[in-house]
Design a protein around this motif. Structure first.
Motif, PDB file in Angstrom:
ATOM      1  N   LEU A  26       0.826  -1.204   0.000  1.00 50.81           N
ATOM      2  CA  LEU A  26       0.000   0.000   0.000  1.00 50.81           C
ATOM      3  C   LEU A  26       0.863   1.259   0.000  1.00 50.81           C
ATOM      4  CD1 LEU A  26      -2.711  -1.088   2.627  1.00 50.81           C
ATOM      5  CD2 LEU A  26      -2.983  -0.990   0.148  1.00 50.81           C
ATOM      6  N   SER A  27       2.098   1.135  -0.491  1.00 54.64           N
ATOM      7  CA  SER A  27       3.027   2.264  -0.402  1.00 54.64           C
ATOM      8  C   SER A  27       2.545   3.476  -1.200  1.00 54.64           C
ATOM      9  CB  SER A  27       4.426   1.853  -0.843  1.00 54.64           C
ATOM     10  OG  SER A  27       4.375   1.418  -2.178  1.00 54.64           O
ATOM     11  N   GLY A  28       1.618   3.250  -2.154  1.00 60.51           N
ATOM     12  CA  GLY A  28       1.023   4.382  -2.858  1.00 60.51           C
ATOM     13  C   GLY A  28       0.106   5.195  -1.959  1.00 60.51           C
ATOM     14  N   SER A  29      -0.486   4.548  -0.964  1.00 64.30           N
ATOM     15  CA  SER A  29      -1.443   5.245  -0.091  1.00 64.30           C
ATOM     16  C   SER A  29      -0.906   5.538   1.295  1.00 64.30           C
ATOM     17  CB  SER A  29      -2.724   4.415   0.077  1.00 64.30           C
ATOM     18  OG  SER A  29      -3.010   3.658  -1.068  1.00 64.30           O
ATOM     19  N   LEU A  30       0.016   4.706   1.765  1.00 66.30           N
ATOM     20  CA  LEU A  30       0.514   4.886   3.132  1.00 66.30           C
ATOM     21  C   LEU A  30       1.942   5.432   3.120  1.00 66.30           C
ATOM     22  CD1 LEU A  30      -0.693   1.541   4.792  1.00 66.30           C
ATOM     23  CD2 LEU A  30      -1.678   3.816   5.114  1.00 66.30           C
ATOM     24  N   ASP A  31       2.227   6.287   4.085  1.00 66.04           N
ATOM     25  CA  ASP A  31       3.559   6.888   4.165  1.00 66.04           C
ATOM     26  C   ASP A  31       4.459   6.043   5.065  1.00 66.04           C
ATOM     27  OD1 ASP A  31       5.714   8.617   4.117  1.00 66.04           O
ATOM     28  OD2 ASP A  31       4.933   9.797   5.788  1.00 66.04           O
TER      29      ASP A  31
END
Ligand SMILES: [Fe+2]
Length: 171
Positions: A74-79
């Motif tokens: 989910l690296s596109g959504s989570l930092d």
């Protein structure tokens, strides 16, 4: 104005979620180190305790990898920077708590009772994480599913530690 306030609420939720994922990750890392350290001090070897706790430690390692995988996915959504920072801070706090709790000359009962506290903390954090994950919508169900499967195992960890603490106290 209205849209701005909706957006900032969404960001706020996402940041809380990231923070909580990091805290869970930090607790998993600290839990593995705690079993390692307490067992190396010979505090966990009463009555077959160690093999059960080594298994718990292995499961903590699995939880750590599952969380890391999902953060990656989910690296596109989570930092991930927020998550890693929270993980390190939590791991440090958990280690400090252990040292404070155990003091200079801990016995087996104190060691296993500390693990009860640690597992209780994990259960609480995953309960809260599950609630937060419901509020932040992702396209995939993978995050809530992973959290609820880990939570079930954490509840078993807590039960196991409570059982071992009772046995250690009565021994
Ligand atoms: Fe655990």
């Amino acid at each position: 104005m209205y849209i701005h306030s909706i957006m900032s609420k969404l960001n706020d939720k996402k940041e809380k979620l990231e923070q909580k994922i990091g805290e869970c990750l930090g607790l998993e890392i600290a839990a593995q180190k705690a079993v390692q350290e307490l067992s190396s001090k010979g505090l966990l070897d009463k009555r077959g305790m160690l093999s059960k706790l080594k298994n718990m430690q292995k499961e903590a390692g699995n939880h750590q990898s599952k969380l890391e995988q999902i953060v990656q996915k989910l690296s596109g959504s989570l930092d991930s920077a927020t998550i890693n920072e929270a993980a390190q801070e939590t791991e440090l706090k958990a280690t400090e708590m252990m040292n404070t709790y155990l003091g200079d000359d801990p016995d087996s009962s104190e060691a296993i009772e500390f693990l009860c506290l640690a597992e209780g903390g994990e259960v609480t954090h995953y309960e809260v994480l599950a609630a937060l994950a419901k509020k932040v919508k992702f396209n995939s169900k993978q995050l809530p599913n992973t959290i609820s499967s880990i939570l079930k195992q954490e509840q078993r960890h807590l039960k196991l530690c409570i059982k071992l603490a009772k046995e250690a106290a009565a021994y």
